[in-house]
Write a protein that holds these residues in place. Sequence first.
Motif, mmCIF file in Angstrom:
data_model
loop_
_atom_site.group_PDB
_atom_site.id
_atom_site.type_symbol
_atom_site.label_atom_id
_atom_site.label_comp_id
_atom_site.label_asym_id
_atom_site.label_seq_id
_atom_site.Cartn_x
_atom_site.Cartn_y
_atom_site.Cartn_z
ATOM 1 N N HIS A 86 0.823 -1.209 0.000
ATOM 2 C CA HIS A 86 0.000 0.000 0.000
ATOM 3 C C HIS A 86 0.858 1.260 0.000
ATOM 4 C CE1 HIS A 86 -3.476 -2.335 0.274
ATOM 5 N NE2 HIS A 86 -3.569 -2.473 1.578
ATOM 6 N N LEU A 87 1.873 1.254 0.847
ATOM 7 C CA LEU A 87 2.730 2.442 0.941
ATOM 8 C C LEU A 87 3.445 2.706 -0.382
ATOM 9 C CD1 LEU A 87 4.151 2.021 4.559
ATOM 10 C CD2 LEU A 87 2.575 3.788 3.736
ATOM 11 N N LEU A 119 0.979 4.250 -2.763
ATOM 12 C CA LEU A 119 0.691 5.644 -2.413
ATOM 13 C C LEU A 119 1.858 6.557 -2.750
ATOM 14 C CD1 LEU A 119 -1.228 5.173 0.968
ATOM 15 C CD2 LEU A 119 -2.154 6.102 -1.167
ATOM 16 N N ARG A 120 3.073 6.030 -2.587
ATOM 17 C CA ARG A 120 4.232 6.853 -2.948
ATOM 18 C C ARG A 120 4.267 7.087 -4.458
ATOM 19 N NH1 ARG A 120 7.035 4.591 1.804
ATOM 20 N NH2 ARG A 120 7.325 2.647 0.668
ATOM 21 N N ILE A 175 1.578 7.269 -6.331
ATOM 22 C CA ILE A 175 0.539 8.277 -6.582
ATOM 23 C C ILE A 175 1.050 9.669 -6.197
ATOM 24 C CG2 ILE A 175 -1.781 9.064 -5.935
ATOM 25 C CD1 ILE A 175 -2.516 6.055 -5.558
ATOM 26 N N GLU A 176 1.762 9.742 -5.080
ATOM 27 C CA GLU A 176 2.355 11.025 -4.670
ATOM 28 C C GLU A 176 3.281 11.546 -5.780
ATOM 29 O OE1 GLU A 176 4.603 10.898 -0.973
ATOM 30 O OE2 GLU A 176 5.424 12.900 -1.427
ATOM 31 N N LEU A 218 -5.827 5.894 -7.529
ATOM 32 C CA LEU A 218 -6.445 6.035 -6.206
ATOM 33 C C LEU A 218 -7.633 5.085 -6.053
ATOM 34 C CD1 LEU A 218 -6.464 9.873 -5.433
ATOM 35 C CD2 LEU A 218 -5.620 8.070 -3.925
ATOM 36 N N PHE A 220 -6.359 1.630 -5.510
ATOM 37 C CA PHE A 220 -5.912 1.481 -4.125
ATOM 38 C C PHE A 220 -7.123 1.275 -3.209
ATOM 39 C CE2 PHE A 220 -5.250 3.970 -0.136
ATOM 40 C CZ PHE A 220 -4.385 3.093 0.503
ATOM 41 N N ILE A 224 -2.305 12.894 -0.035
ATOM 42 C CA ILE A 224 -1.727 11.586 -0.357
ATOM 43 C C ILE A 224 -0.688 11.200 0.704
ATOM 44 C CG2 ILE A 224 -0.551 10.190 -2.113
ATOM 45 C CD1 ILE A 224 -3.281 11.220 -3.013
ATOM 46 N N GLN A 267 -0.550 7.994 3.438
ATOM 47 C CA GLN A 267 0.589 7.140 3.797
ATOM 48 C C GLN A 267 0.727 7.042 5.317
ATOM 49 O OE1 GLN A 267 4.191 8.201 1.432
ATOM 50 N NE2 GLN A 267 2.766 9.143 0.026
#
Lengths: 135, 135, 135, 135
Positions: free
Chosen positions: C45-46, C49-50, C52-53, C83, C86, D56, D60
């Motif tokens: 997940h992290l 998300l990174r 997506i960031e 997103l 996720f 975002i 995290q």
Amino acid sequence: MTITAADSTAVTGAQPTGASDSTCASHGEHGPHGPHGYAKQKDQHLKRLRRIEGQIRGLQRMVDEDVYCIDILTQVSASTKALQSFALQLLEEHLRHCVASAAVESATQDETSGESEIEAKVAEATAAIARLLRT
Amino acid sequence: MTITAADSTAVTGAQPTGASDSTCASHGEHGPHGPHGYAKQKDQHLKRLRRIEGQIRGLQRMVDEDVYCIDILTQVSASTKALQSFALQLLEEHLRHCVASAAVESATQDETSGESEIEAKVAEATAAIARLLRT
Amino acid sequence: MTITAADSTAVTGAQPTGASDSTCASHGEHGPHGPHGYAKQKDQHLKRLRRIEGQIRGLQRMVDEDVYCIDILTQVSASTKALQSFALQLLEEHLRHCVASAAVESATQDETSGESEIEAKVAEATAAIARLLRT
Amino acid sequence: MTITAADSTAVTGAQPTGASDSTCASHGEHGPHGPHGYAKQKDQHLKRLRRIEGQIRGLQRMVDEDVYCIDILTQVSASTKALQSFALQLLEEHLRHCVASAAVESATQDETSGESEIEAKVAEATAAIARLLRT
């Protein structure tokens, strides 16, 4: 078809016989009332769908009468929303009845087969949600 | 062309003059073909909508016959997609005809009033897109 | 079962204590690994998300460098899709762990309290899905 | 920055002349303010995007701290909404500037080439809207 008061509830709450009900199997050797979670609210669902059908016919009238494009788009949005709302209701009943049943069955059966059943139900529900999101 | 305060309703209200075609006003004393961008493809639109109406009736049959929830959800997704697709077609014609006409009219009129017309058309179209996205 | 280093991220597979795990309670008096279904895939997940960031920072660069609007919109669609994807993953784990646990608990407890727990979990999940659909 | 042949086709119609500003071509030998509709609100856009980037990063943290799945999903919905809202703003400016310019240019040029330019811009915008809807 005569619908009695008993019918509308009979349907699902009843968890009567074998595994088929609790697995929410996709076919009905279940007689007229059917095995699925959504059957309980069948009348409500049909009412909703008939309203949506009316909206779609309204759209045809609007196109036929050359109503302003933007006003037609507003009506399309309303119909789409109504469809999504119907889908959410159906999904909620599915989670409450079929997925929950699979979970209980999984917990009470031998590990291996049980695990795969809840896994399958959850994967199937998630795929259905993904399809709703993608439209 | 003199633009009066009443014109601010142009977006939604009736615009009964000769210019109404190019401004894509919302009502049609415009003869069999209608004034709107979408009128040209009217038959195609009606055909699409009748197909969607058929899908909604199909959903009613599915509910009535206790078809498995997930299969109903798949059909709901298909109907929603068909509605979105119809909306996109309508929107494309609206941009091509109504919004484009407003832009041209704006450019050929005096700055101030012209500017406000294309502004209004674009704001209206954007709001319609926002409604489609939010459903 | 041998626990390897890799397993240390397996976080929840660990089913240590009492009811709290199966209820997927919303707060963590659960120690470092946490009680939730999604914890198992925490690293994955992290990572998502990174990524997506990174996409969002890419969007800032695009705006800063005056990239063509349509190309920016394409990148926004990609980020939104990431997103949603996720969210679907998270939701699937939630159904598999928290909702399933609530169902089992409901089935093994006295009717009334049990019923309300699975009801609550399903209503909560449905509301979350509705929020995802409405965006 | 060197603009290659491949670049000029990037946008689609392109139109690599002095008119490029009004056609909202995809590259900017346009000085500090840029050629695109959105450039005007550049600072506002960057601010929005930085806020989304912050959301975002917040996600995290939530995953890292084992926050309850449903609460994470709520935050995902908020971020998706913020992205959609940014996209709508961008789209509105694109319609107001680029599409409107193409319409005016079409109207003042010879029929054939002009027609195809507004057609191309509208088709491109509609495709972008379709991508937003499908996510």
